[in-house]
Design an enzyme around this catalytic site. Structure first.
Site, short mmCIF file in Angstrom:
data_model
loop_
_atom_site.label_atom_id
_atom_site.label_comp_id
_atom_site.label_asym_id
_atom_site.label_seq_id
_atom_site.Cartn_x
_atom_site.Cartn_y
_atom_site.Cartn_z
N GLU A 1 36.46 32.82 35.06
CA GLU A 1 35.33 33.08 34.18
C GLU A 1 34.98 31.83 33.37
O GLU A 1 35.77 30.87 33.31
CB GLU A 1 35.68 34.23 33.23
CG GLU A 1 36.06 35.54 33.92
CD GLU A 1 34.86 36.29 34.51
OE1 GLU A 1 33.76 35.71 34.59
OE2 GLU A 1 35.04 37.46 34.89
N HIS B 1 30.98 32.27 37.70
CA HIS B 1 32.40 32.27 38.03
C HIS B 1 32.64 32.08 39.53
O HIS B 1 31.85 32.51 40.37
CB HIS B 1 33.10 33.53 37.51
CG HIS B 1 32.78 34.81 38.23
ND1 HIS B 1 32.21 35.89 37.59
CD2 HIS B 1 32.98 35.21 39.51
CE1 HIS B 1 32.06 36.88 38.45
NE2 HIS B 1 32.52 36.49 39.62
N ASP C 1 41.53 36.38 44.99
CA ASP C 1 41.93 37.07 43.77
C ASP C 1 42.32 38.51 44.05
O ASP C 1 42.14 39.01 45.16
CB ASP C 1 40.79 37.02 42.73
CG ASP C 1 39.42 37.20 43.36
OD1 ASP C 1 39.29 38.01 44.29
OD2 ASP C 1 38.47 36.51 42.93
N ASN D 1 27.40 34.75 36.15
CA ASN D 1 27.77 33.88 35.03
C ASN D 1 28.41 32.58 35.49
O ASN D 1 28.95 31.82 34.68
CB ASN D 1 28.70 34.61 34.05
CG ASN D 1 30.05 34.96 34.68
OD1 ASN D 1 30.31 34.70 35.85
ND2 ASN D 1 30.93 35.57 33.88
#
Length: 268
Positions: free
Chosen positions: A149, A144, A70, A142
């Protein structure tokens, strides 16, 4: 999925590096190596172990290709917190991967469609390379993977994504304040990640325990993007004791990690 648990960070790094090298070796000595690269603190020990393997002539990444997971949108790739610069410092300079052989999603462009077109081209470039042989991964608190996400489509491709507030808060320590953290990114999609021949995910610390439990033992769900590992034919999850602390099938994972002996193959 194989779940391998080390007693400390050094052992986790060695186990993860061994699985990266073994995955590359399956492609044969004559084939160009193609690595998928993650940033973050979790894989740093793994990269150091790969650098050690290079220094001991057990590995050579001088001709390898690297593809980043990313990149932030809105900061130049020369910015010290861009993932291009991060990977040059933390991977290229450590394992001997040439900077010119490192590909990173394009986070700048004249328009949103232009950035998405570059993201589509990035997906195509991965395929044109022959595909990622081993994709190195971390996981967010979380759940990801990359910057996919919660709510990301399990078949998604490289694309623009809004960063979750929690992700921006976690990454604010690298910037002069949360107001300087980009709000968007370009990330390999979950479907793109699943195309890799082997996935090696590294997670350490109690802060990752809930995400790991959801990814490894929870339902397959966009609510936990990491659960997409359950679909992969060759996913290796390497943890320390703290990250593994909320797994319920620990005894089985330890038994499975012992492997199969030749005597088990003999039918009497």
């Amino acid at each position: 999925m194989r779940v391998l648990i080390g007693s400390n960070a050094d052992q986790v790094a060695r186990i993860a590096a061994d699985n990266v090298l073994a995955g590359l070796a399956e492609h044969g000595a004559g084939q160009r190596q193609v690595l998928g690269l993650a940033t973050g603190s979790s894989p740093l020990g793994l990269y150091r172990e790969l650098g050690k393997a290079v220094s001991e002539s057990r590995a050579d990444f001088s001709e390898a290709l690297g593809f980043a997971l990313d990149e932030y949108i809105g900061i130049p790739d020369t910015h010290e917190q861009s993932y291009r610069q991060t990977l040059i410092n933390e991977v290229c300079n450590v394992i001997g991967l040439r900077a010119e052989n490192l590909s990173v999603p394009q986070g700048t462009g004249a328009s949103v469609p232009a950035v998405q077109a570059a993201a589509d081209a990035y997906d195509a470039a991965i395929k044109a390379s022959g595909g990622i042989q081993v994709q190195i991964l971390g996981i967010g608190a979380n759940g990801h993977l990359g910057f996919n996400e919660p709510g990301s489509a399990l078949t998604s491709r490289t694309r623009i994504k809004r960063l979750a507030a929690k992700t921006r808060e976690d990454n604010a320590r690298f910037f002069a304040g949360i107001e300087h953290v980009p709000t968007h990114c370009v990330t390999q999609g979950l479907g793109t990640i699943l195309d890799a021949d082997r996935l090696v995910l590294v997670a350490t610390g109690a802060g990752k325990a809930d995400a790991i439990a959801a990814a490894v033992e929870g339902p397959l769900s966009a609510a936990c993007p990491g659960s997409v590992l359950q679909l992969h034919r060759d996913a290796v999850v390497v943890l320390d004791e703290a990250a593994a602390s909320k797994l319920t099938q620990r005894e089985y994972y330890d038994d499975a990690a012992a492997g199969i002996s030749e005597e088990n193959l003999v039918i009497v």
